[in-house]
Write a protein that holds these residues in place. Structure first.
Motif, mmCIF file in Angstrom:
data_model
loop_
_atom_site.group_PDB
_atom_site.id
_atom_site.type_symbol
_atom_site.label_atom_id
_atom_site.label_comp_id
_atom_site.label_asym_id
_atom_site.label_seq_id
_atom_site.Cartn_x
_atom_site.Cartn_y
_atom_site.Cartn_z
ATOM 1 N N LYS A 190 -7.788 -33.953 109.459
ATOM 2 C CA LYS A 190 -7.230 -33.258 110.618
ATOM 3 C C LYS A 190 -6.290 -32.163 110.136
ATOM 4 C CE LYS A 190 -7.378 -36.645 114.310
ATOM 5 N NZ LYS A 190 -6.635 -37.463 115.246
ATOM 6 N N SER A 248 -5.445 -29.150 123.235
ATOM 7 C CA SER A 248 -4.988 -30.525 122.965
ATOM 8 C C SER A 248 -4.324 -30.622 121.609
ATOM 9 C CB SER A 248 -6.165 -31.497 122.995
ATOM 10 O OG SER A 248 -6.749 -31.504 124.250
ATOM 11 N N MET A 251 -0.968 -29.017 121.734
ATOM 12 C CA MET A 251 -0.002 -29.846 122.450
ATOM 13 C C MET A 251 0.547 -30.954 121.555
ATOM 14 S SD MET A 251 -0.579 -31.374 126.192
ATOM 15 C CE MET A 251 -0.304 -33.090 125.877
ATOM 16 N N ASP A 401 -11.746 -20.628 130.930
ATOM 17 C CA ASP A 401 -11.862 -21.997 130.418
ATOM 18 C C ASP A 401 -13.240 -22.265 129.815
ATOM 19 O OD1 ASP A 401 -9.261 -22.784 131.131
ATOM 20 O OD2 ASP A 401 -9.892 -23.095 133.199
ATOM 21 N N ILE B 130 -0.488 -36.292 131.095
ATOM 22 C CA ILE B 130 -0.988 -35.222 130.218
ATOM 23 C C ILE B 130 -1.134 -35.778 128.805
ATOM 24 C CG2 ILE B 130 -0.295 -33.080 129.061
ATOM 25 C CD1 ILE B 130 0.859 -32.130 131.726
ATOM 26 N N TRP B 131 -0.181 -36.590 128.421
ATOM 27 C CA TRP B 131 -0.249 -37.199 127.078
ATOM 28 C C TRP B 131 -1.291 -38.301 127.012
ATOM 29 C CZ3 TRP B 131 1.219 -34.986 122.923
ATOM 30 C CH2 TRP B 131 2.254 -34.065 122.960
ATOM 31 N N ASN B 134 -4.605 -36.727 126.549
ATOM 32 C CA ASN B 134 -4.802 -35.779 125.442
ATOM 33 C C ASN B 134 -5.945 -36.237 124.546
ATOM 34 O OD1 ASN B 134 -4.282 -34.744 122.552
ATOM 35 N ND2 ASN B 134 -2.977 -33.449 123.814
ATOM 36 N N LYS B 135 -6.813 -35.280 124.231
ATOM 37 C CA LYS B 135 -8.006 -35.630 123.453
ATOM 38 C C LYS B 135 -7.647 -36.164 122.062
ATOM 39 C CE LYS B 135 -12.157 -33.679 121.462
ATOM 40 N NZ LYS B 135 -12.728 -32.465 120.898
ATOM 41 N N GLU B 136 -6.705 -35.494 121.417
ATOM 42 C CA GLU B 136 -6.411 -35.820 120.021
ATOM 43 C C GLU B 136 -5.404 -36.954 119.871
ATOM 44 O OE1 GLU B 136 -8.080 -34.294 117.651
ATOM 45 O OE2 GLU B 136 -9.088 -33.022 119.129
ATOM 46 N N TYR B 137 -4.399 -36.944 120.739
ATOM 47 C CA TYR B 137 -3.273 -37.853 120.537
ATOM 48 C C TYR B 137 -3.069 -38.826 121.695
ATOM 49 C CZ TYR B 137 -2.480 -34.044 117.286
ATOM 50 O OH TYR B 137 -2.646 -33.104 116.306
ATOM 51 N N ASP B 153 -12.308 -34.535 126.059
ATOM 52 C CA ASP B 153 -11.063 -33.795 126.299
ATOM 53 C C ASP B 153 -10.867 -33.822 127.815
ATOM 54 O OD1 ASP B 153 -8.877 -32.246 126.097
ATOM 55 O OD2 ASP B 153 -9.794 -30.643 124.912
ATOM 56 N N ARG B 158 -14.670 -29.652 132.360
ATOM 57 C CA ARG B 158 -14.973 -29.471 133.778
ATOM 58 C C ARG B 158 -15.611 -30.729 134.381
ATOM 59 N NH1 ARG B 158 -17.877 -23.812 134.423
ATOM 60 N NH2 ARG B 158 -18.519 -24.262 132.301
ATOM 61 N N PRO B 244 -10.069 -27.033 134.552
ATOM 62 C CA PRO B 244 -10.760 -25.863 134.010
ATOM 63 C C PRO B 244 -11.773 -25.295 135.019
ATOM 64 C CG PRO B 244 -11.620 -27.884 133.051
ATOM 65 C CD PRO B 244 -10.470 -28.291 133.909
#
Lengths: 434, 302
Positions: A190, A248, A251, A401, B130-131, B134-137, B153, B158, B244
Motif C-alpha cells: 500500500k 478513500s 481520507m 464522479d 464516512i469512516w 471507507n474503502k481502504e480503512y 468503495d 454509484r 456520486p
C-alpha cells in the motif's frame, strides 16, 4: 434646599457624563462583514484596529458568521432579504456578479475617478471585468485575492533527488516527479506517500488552452479536446499512474488539509494560503516546504486567479464613510503593509514587491517569487458568463464522479452533459436580457 | 337551571382548553403559519433574495414537473431510500423490541444502549459512517475481509452509495424500537396463555396475537418513518453531496441547493409545497388502507 442640592449635583453630573459620552462616541458606526475568521480573522482585526486608531469618528463593527465560510453566504443573503444588510461586505467572485446584476451595491466608478484610485496599483489581473465590475460599471475593490501556485514538500524532493521546479517545467516533468515521490515505505503493498494530492482540475484545463465556456459565443466548451484531455489526465493520475490517491485513500491520510501531513510531494494551492497559513501553523517544524511555478502545458506557463471583492451595499446610510473605509483597506499602504507582514492576501502591486513579502522573515529567500512572477500571466474562470456557476455546480461537478472512478471517459461524460450545461447558460443569458 | 350550569362548566372547560393550548397557538401563528403562507406565495414567484420577488404564476411548478430531470431523479432517489429505510426500520426495530421485551437480567441497560444512537446528532453519525464505509480503512470492509470479501468503495460507487445510506439509517432504529416496546408491553398476557392452551407455537403466537395487537403501533411507526424518510437531508449533505453522479441526490438536498446555492427561492418554495402534497397524499393512502390491516381493540368492543 439642603435636600435639593445633592439631587441637583447628581443630575448635573449625569448630564455632563451623558454629554461627554455623546461627544466621545463615534459619529458613525459602519458594519463590515467578511469571512475571515480564526487566524485570518485575528490578522484582519489588526487592519481594523489600525483604521479605528486613525478614524475615531467612524467606528467599524465587524460581523463574521461563526464557523466556516459555508455559512457566510446564507447569513449575508438573509440579512439583505431581511432589510438589514451590513454597510460594507466582502463578496466571493463565485457569486458577486449576482450582486452587481441586481444592483444591490453602490456603483463606485465616479468615486474611483473622484479620488483618483489608480487601477494600476493593484496586482495584475485583480481589477479585470468579472472580478469587480459588471456591464462596464465598477462596483468593488479587490480584497482577499490570491493566485494559484504549486506547493512543494522540499524534503520529499530532496529525498527523491529531484530539483525544485523552475519556470517552464512541463506537465510531463510533473508526472515523472510524482512517480518518483510515490512510495510504499513499509513494503506492505500500500502506498504510504504520494507524488501529488487530489487535484483541483480547473488550472490544468487552462494549462492546456481549454476553458469551460467559449468566451465569444457564450456556449459551453466542455467537449473540446483541450478540456477533456486534462480531465482524463487527472483521472489517470489515480487510475493509471497511481501517483495520486483515490478519495478513500486520501481520507486515510487526512480528511482535510492533506498538504499539511508531509505525505504529499506536490499540491495545487493558493499563494497566500501557503505563506500565511503555513507560517501561522509553523509548518517548518514538520517539513520544509516551498512554492513553485505551475507546470507549463500547451499554452506555456500560466497561473490562475481567484478574486474576491469588497463592496458598499446600496442600503447603507453612510455611503461616503463606507467608501473611505473600503478605499483605505484596499489601497492604503498602512492596511496593505499589515497584510504583507502577515502574508495574508495583500492586493497592491507595491506591497508584494517589498522584500518582506518576497522573502518573509523566518521563512525562505524568494519564497513568493513564483506568485509575483506568475501574476502577469493570469487566467480567470468565466465568472461573468451568466449561469456558469450554476451549470458548473449542478451539471459538471456531478458528472466528474464517473470519470474519477473510471466508469466513463472524460469525453463520454462531457458529451453526455453538454446539452444540459448549455441549456442553463442559455436560460440565464435570456434572463439577463429580461 | 341545570342546563345553564352545564353551559357554564362547558364554557370554563373551553376557556381552560384554549388557555392551555395558547402557547402552542401563539407559537404556531408567530413562527409557523406566517412562513407557511409566505412560502406558498413565494412559490408563485421568482426570487433571488437580492431583488423583489417577481410573480410568475405556476411556472415554478410547471418547470419542476415538466422540464427538470433533476427533480424526478431526486424524487426517485428519495422514494427508493424511503422504501428501503422504512422496511428496515420497521422490521429491525420490531426484532430489537421483541428482544428487549424479554425478562432477562440487565434488560433496562440493554434498552438504553439500543436507544442511545437515536439521540446522537445526525452530523456526528454521518462523520462516523464516512469512516465506517471507507474503502481502504473502514471497519465494514475490514469485517468483510474476514470472509474473503473485498468490499466496494461504498460511498464513491454509484451502485452502493444509496444502499449505504439505507443501511446507515438503521442507526436510528432505536426510536421505533421504543414505541414497539410500549406496544408489546400493552398486550394482555392472557391472550398468549389462551393460545398456549390451544396449542399455538411461537410463530403462530407472533402472527396471530403480537402483530395484530401492535398493528396500531406499526401504523404509527410507518407514518412517522414515511414522513421522516421523505425529508432526509443530513446524510447526503455531509457524506456524499448528492453524489456520486446524482446517486444520493435526495429531494430535500435539491431543495436546499436551489434555495441556498443558486438562490432560487421561488423554485425551492414550490419544491417544498410539492413535497408537502406528496407526504400528505402518502399519509392519506396509508391511513385509508390501514383499516384493512390495523386492529383496534376498542373498535371491536363497540
Amino acid at each position: 434646599m439642603g435636600k435639593l442640592y445633592p439631587l441637583s449635583l447628581v443630575l448635573a453630573l449625569g448630564f455632563a457624563v451623558a454629554i461627554g459620552g455623546a461627544l466621545a462616541a463615534p459619529k458613525v458606526e459602519l458594519t463590515y462583514m467578511s469571512w475571515f475568521t480564526g487566524v485570518q480573522g485575528e490578522i484582519e482585526e489588526q487592519v481594523l484596529n489600525a483604521w479605528r486608531a486613525k478614524n475615531p469618528d467612524i467606528a467599524i463593527k465587524k460581523i463574521s458568521p461563526p464557523g466556516v465560510y459555508a455559512t457566510y453566504q446564507d447569513k449575508l443573503f438573509t440579512m439583505i432579504a431581511g432589510g438589514t444588510p451590513p454597510d460594507v461586505v466582502t463578496l466571493d467572485t463565485w457569486w458577486s456578479q449576482r450582486f452587481y446584476k441586481r444592483k444591490v451595491c453602490i456603483e463606485i466608478s465616479s468615486l474611483v475617478e473622484r479620488d483618483k484610485v489608480d487601477p494600476g496599483m493593484f496586482r495584475d489581473g485583480f481589477w479585470e471585468e468579472g472580478i469587480s465590475s459588471y456591464d462596464g460599471k465598477l462596483y468593488g475593490l479587490p480584497w482577499g485575492t490570491g493566485i494559484v501556485v504549486m506547493g512543494i514538500n522540499k524534503n520529499k524532493f530532496d529525498k527523491a533527488g529531484i530539483p525544485y521546479p523552475k519556470m517552464g517545467w512541463t506537465i510531463n516533468d510533473f508526472v515523472q516527479y510524482a512517480k518518483k515521490m510515490t512510495i510504499d515505505i513499509d513494503g506492505d503493498g500500500k502506498t504510504d506517500e504520494w507524488g501529488t494530492a487530489r487535484q483541483w482540475f480547473a488550472p490544468w484545463i487552462y494549462f492546456n488552452g481549454g476553458d469551460y465556456v467559449d468566451r465569444k459565443t457564450g456556449k459551453s466548451a466542455i467537449t473540446k479536446p483541450e478540456f477533456t484531455q486534462m480531465l482524463q489526465f487527472i483521472a489517470d493520475l489515480t487510475l493509471k499512474e497511481r501517483v495520486q490517491p483515490t478519495p478513500s485513500e486520501q481520507m486515510g491520510i487526512a480528511r482535510t488539509g492533506v498538504e499539511t501531513t508531509g505525505k504529499m510531494g506536490m499540491w495545487i494551492s493558493w499563494d497566500c494560503y501557503l505563506s500565511g497559513t503555513f507560517q501561522q501553523m509553523d509548518m517548518r517544524k514538520k517539513f520544509e516546504w516551498g512554492m513553485a511555478y505551475l507546470p507549463a502545458g500547451s499554452v506555456g506557463p500560466i497561473t490562475f486567479q481567484k478574486g474576491n471583492t469588497m463592496v458598499i451595499m446600496k442600503a447603507t446610510k453612510y455611503p461616503e464613510e463606507s467608501w473611505q473605509f473600503m478605499k483605505w483597506y484596499s489601497t492604503s499602504d498602512e492596511a496593505q503593509d499589515i497584510l504583507v507582514k502577515t502574508l495574508t492576501y495583500p492586493v497592491s502591486k507595491k506591497a508584494i514587491q517589498k522584500e518582506e513579502f518576497l522573502s518573509p522573515p523566518g521563512l525562505y529567500k524568494n519564497l513568493m517569487e513564483p506568485s509575483v512572477k506568475l501574476a502577469p500571466i493570469i487566467k480567470r474562470l468565466p465568472y461573468d458568463v451568466p449561469g456558469w456557476t450554476e451549470a458548473y455546480n449542478k451539471i459538471l461537478i456531478p458528472a466528474l464522479d464517473a470519470i474519477w472512478s473510471g466508469d466513463k471517459t472524460a469525453q463520454q461524460a462531457m458529451n453526455e452533459i453538454a446539452a444540459k450545461f448549455d441549456q442553463i447558460l442559455d436560460e440565464e443569458a435570456k434572463a439577463v436580457k429580461r | 337551571m341545570a342546563k345553564l350550569r352545564i353551559s357554564k362548566t362547558a364554557l370554563r372547560e373551553n376557556l381552560e382548553f384554549y388557555l392551555f393550548i395558547s402557547p402552542w397557538i401563539i407559537g404556531f401563528i408567530a413562527f409557523s403559519a406566517g412562513p407557511i403562507i409566505t412560502s406558498f406565495s413565494l412559490s408563485l414567484t421568482e426570487w433571488d433574495l437580492l431583488s423583489p420577488p417577481q410573480f410568475v404564476g405556476a411556472a415554478n411548478y410547471a418547470n419542476l414537473i415538466f422540464k427538470d430531470d433533476l427533480f424526478w431523479q431526486s424524487l426517485k432517489v428519495t422514494v427508493i431510500y424511503s422504501a428501503g429505510s422504512i422496511t428496515l426500520h420497521l422490521s429491525v426495530g420490531l426484532v430489537i423490541a421483541l428482544l428487549m421485551n424479554q425478562n432477562v437480567r440487565g434488560i433496562l441497560a440493554y434498552r438504553t444502549i439500543y436507544y442511545l444512537p437515536s439521540v446522537v446528532s445526525g452530523v456526528a453519525v454521518s462523520l462516523l459512517f464516512i469512516w465506517i464505509f471507507n474503502k481502504e480503512y473502514g471497519i465494514l470492509n475490514y469485517f468483510l475481509s474476514w470472509f474473503g470479501i473485498k468490499g466496494p468503495d461504498w460511498l464513491a460507487s454509484r451502485k452502493f452509495a444509496l444502499p449505504s445510506l439505507i443501511i446507515m439509517s438503521l442507526w436510528g432504529a432505536g426510536g421505533p424500537m421504543l414505541i414497539y416496546l410500549a406496544g408489546l408491553q400493552g398486550i394482555p398476557t392472557q391472550l398468549y396463555e389462551a393460545a398456549i392452551v390451544d396449542g399455538a407455537g411461537v410463530w403462530q403466537k407472533f402472527c396471530h396475537i403480537t402483530i395484530p395487537m401492535i398493528s396500531p403501533v406499526i401504523l404509527f411507526n410507518l407514518i412517522m418513518g414515511f414522513i421522516h424518510a421523505f425529508q432526509v437531508f443530513t446524510e447526503a449533505f455531509v457524506m456524499t453531496s448528492g453524489g456520486p453522479g446524482y446517486a444520493t441526490y435526495f429531494y430535500v438536498l435539491y431543495l436546499y441547493m436551489n434555495a441556498f446555492k443558486w438562490f432560487k427561492m421561488g423554485m425551492a418554495s414550490a419544491q417544498a409545497w410539492i413535497l408537502f402534497a406528496l407526504i400528505l397524499l402518502g399519509t392519506l393512502i396509508i391511513f385509508k388502507t390501514s383499516s384493512r390491516w390495523v386492529y383496534y381493540e376498542a373498535e371491536r368492543r363497540r
